[in-house]
Design a protein around this motif. Structure first.
Motif, PDB file in Angstrom:
ATOM      1  N   LEU A 111       0.798  -1.160  -0.101  1.00 13.06           N
ATOM      2  CA  LEU A 111       0.142   0.078  -0.024  1.00 13.06           C
ATOM      3  C   LEU A 111       0.924   1.428  -0.024  1.00 13.06           C
ATOM      4  O   LEU A 111       2.133   1.261   0.441  1.00 13.06           O
ATOM      5  N   PRO A 112       0.316   2.396  -0.423  1.00 16.60           N
ATOM      6  CA  PRO A 112       1.218   3.616  -0.493  1.00 16.60           C
ATOM      7  C   PRO A 112       1.946   3.920   0.892  1.00 16.60           C
ATOM      8  O   PRO A 112       1.060   3.602   1.989  1.00 16.60           O
ATOM      9  N   LYS A 113       3.051   4.453   0.936  1.00 14.48           N
ATOM     10  CA  LYS A 113       3.651   5.095   1.909  1.00 14.48           C
ATOM     11  C   LYS A 113       4.015   3.944   3.185  1.00 14.48           C
ATOM     12  O   LYS A 113       4.144   4.124   4.257  1.00 14.48           O
ATOM     13  N   GLY A 114       3.729   2.391   2.657  1.00 10.88           N
ATOM     14  CA  GLY A 114       4.077   1.494   3.835  1.00 10.88           C
ATOM     15  C   GLY A 114       2.995   1.249   4.583  1.00 10.88           C
ATOM     16  O   GLY A 114       2.958   0.641   5.551  1.00 10.88           O
ATOM     17  N   ALA A 115       1.568   1.900   4.357  1.00 11.04           N
ATOM     18  CA  ALA A 115       0.673   1.770   5.134  1.00 11.04           C
ATOM     19  C   ALA A 115       0.103   0.183   5.289  1.00 11.04           C
ATOM     20  O   ALA A 115       0.342  -0.466   4.307  1.00 11.04           O
ATOM     21  N   ARG A 116      -0.460  -0.175   6.236  1.00 12.22           N
ATOM     22  CA  ARG A 116      -1.010  -1.576   6.493  1.00 12.22           C
ATOM     23  C   ARG A 116      -2.250  -1.776   6.280  1.00 12.22           C
ATOM     24  O   ARG A 116      -2.737  -2.910   5.976  1.00 12.22           O
ATOM     25  N   VAL A 117      -3.173  -0.791   6.139  1.00  9.10           N
ATOM     26  CA  VAL A 117      -4.647  -0.706   5.631  1.00  9.10           C
ATOM     27  C   VAL A 117      -4.916   0.536   4.893  1.00  9.10           C
ATOM     28  O   VAL A 117      -4.591   1.818   5.226  1.00  9.10           O
ATOM     29  N   GLU A 118      -6.066   0.298   3.923  1.00  8.29           N
ATOM     30  CA  GLU A 118      -6.517   1.484   3.157  1.00  8.29           C
ATOM     31  C   GLU A 118      -8.073   0.950   2.952  1.00  8.29           C
ATOM     32  O   GLU A 118      -8.371  -0.180   2.904  1.00  8.29           O
ATOM     33  N   ILE A 119      -8.793   1.926   3.073  1.00  5.23           N
ATOM     34  CA  ILE A 119     -10.206   1.542   3.027  1.00  5.23           C
ATOM     35  C   ILE A 119     -10.868   2.535   2.029  1.00  5.23           C
ATOM     36  O   ILE A 119     -10.583   3.848   2.298  1.00  5.23           O
ATOM     37  N   GLU A 120     -11.745   2.405   1.175  1.00  3.31           N
ATOM     38  CA  GLU A 120     -12.396   3.025   0.216  1.00  3.31           C
ATOM     39  C   GLU A 120     -13.794   2.902   0.526  1.00  3.31           C
ATOM     40  O   GLU A 120     -14.178   1.797   1.041  1.00  3.31           O
ATOM     41  N   VAL A 121     -14.723   3.845   0.272  1.00  5.25           N
ATOM     42  CA  VAL A 121     -16.104   3.667   0.794  1.00  5.25           C
ATOM     43  C   VAL A 121     -17.142   4.388  -0.402  1.00  5.25           C
ATOM     44  O   VAL A 121     -16.519   5.393  -1.084  1.00  5.25           O
ATOM     45  N   ILE A 122     -18.423   4.003  -0.438  1.00  2.54           N
ATOM     46  CA  ILE A 122     -19.486   4.825  -1.262  1.00  2.54           C
ATOM     47  C   ILE A 122     -20.433   4.823  -0.440  1.00  2.54           C
ATOM     48  O   ILE A 122     -20.855   4.151   0.178  1.00  2.54           O
ATOM     49  N   ALA A 123     -20.890   6.113  -0.637  1.00  2.00           N
ATOM     50  CA  ALA A 123     -21.888   6.541   0.238  1.00  2.00           C
ATOM     51  C   ALA A 123     -23.216   7.021  -0.474  1.00  2.00           C
ATOM     52  O   ALA A 123     -23.107   7.333  -1.758  1.00  2.00           O
ATOM     53  N   VAL A 124     -24.374   7.061   0.190  1.00  2.00           N
ATOM     54  CA  VAL A 124     -25.641   7.742  -0.696  1.00  2.00           C
ATOM     55  C   VAL A 124     -26.123   8.771   0.420  1.00  2.00           C
ATOM     56  O   VAL A 124     -26.282   8.346   1.536  1.00  2.00           O
ATOM     57  N   ALA A 125     -26.390   9.903  -0.250  1.00  2.00           N
ATOM     58  CA  ALA A 125     -26.924  10.893   0.763  1.00  2.00           C
ATOM     59  C   ALA A 125     -28.027  10.962   1.267  1.00  2.00           C
ATOM     60  O   ALA A 125     -28.226  11.161   2.085  1.00  2.00           O
ATOM     61  N   ASP A 126     -29.003  10.635   0.310  1.00  2.00           N
ATOM     62  CA  ASP A 126     -30.537  10.589   0.856  1.00  2.00           C
ATOM     63  C   ASP A 126     -31.301   9.796  -0.105  1.00  2.00           C
ATOM     64  O   ASP A 126     -31.275  10.197  -1.186  1.00  2.00           O
ATOM     65  N   THR A 127     -31.871   8.606   0.294  1.00  2.00           N
ATOM     66  CA  THR A 127     -32.603   7.460  -0.379  1.00  2.00           C
ATOM     67  C   THR A 127     -33.911   7.919  -0.477  1.00  2.00           C
ATOM     68  O   THR A 127     -34.710   7.316  -1.280  1.00  2.00           O
ATOM     69  N   HIS A 128     -34.489   8.202   0.535  1.00  2.00           N
ATOM     70  CA  HIS A 128     -35.909   8.591   0.741  1.00  2.00           C
ATOM     71  C   HIS A 128     -36.879   7.153   0.812  1.00  2.00           C
ATOM     72  O   HIS A 128     -38.035   7.368   0.182  1.00  2.00           O
TER      73      HIS A 128
END
Length: 139
Positions: A111-128
């Motif tokens: 991983l970049p810079k020797g990191a041990r963890v990376e997390i990406e997310v997808i979010a939804v603003a408002d589903t009604h």
């Protein structure tokens, strides 16, 4: 139309990408590694500290768009060592107490810079749609 989301409360992008991009009600957050937003350096400590910093960075990006972890619908966790999975899961779980998002977890070579963890997310603003947990009622 896409909207670029940026905050100084999370680390600046390390390359030609945005911290997050919003298209309609969907927010696509770039993977976060455990960089301290002020120093730009990997936080000291073990995988617990690194995971907490990653989640705090994600929370800051979401907050910049008025969102919370409850808005996250999908995550991908990248680990340098799957042996860290249990500790990462404990810290990660503290941010998603009810109706956690869908998730994938993979081990990567580096991983970049020797990191041990990376997390990406997808979010939804408002589903009604009332939110909550779906149930199979076909039976």
């Amino acid at each position: 139309m896409k909207k670029i989301i940026s905050t100084s409360d999370a680390p600046a992008a390390l390359g030609p990408y945005s911290q997050a991009v919003r298209v309609g009600s969907t927010i696509y957050c770039a993977g976060q590694i455990p960089l301290d937003p002020k120093s730009g350096q990997i936080v000291s400590g073990g995988i617990d500290a690194q995971t907490k910093r990653v989640m705090d960075n994600i929370t800051a990006v979401l907050k910049a768009e008025g969102l919370k972890c409850d808005n996250v619908v999908k995550t991908t966790i990248f680990l340098a060592d799957l042996g860290d999975f249990q500790k990462v899961n404990e810290v990660y779980g503290s941010y998603f107490k009810q109706a956690p998002p869908a998730r994938s977890t993979v081990q990567v070579a580096a991983l970049p810079k020797g990191a041990r963890v990376e997390i990406e997310v997808i979010a939804v603003a408002d589903t009604h749609d009332g939110g909550g947990v779906a149930a199979d009622t076909s039976g």
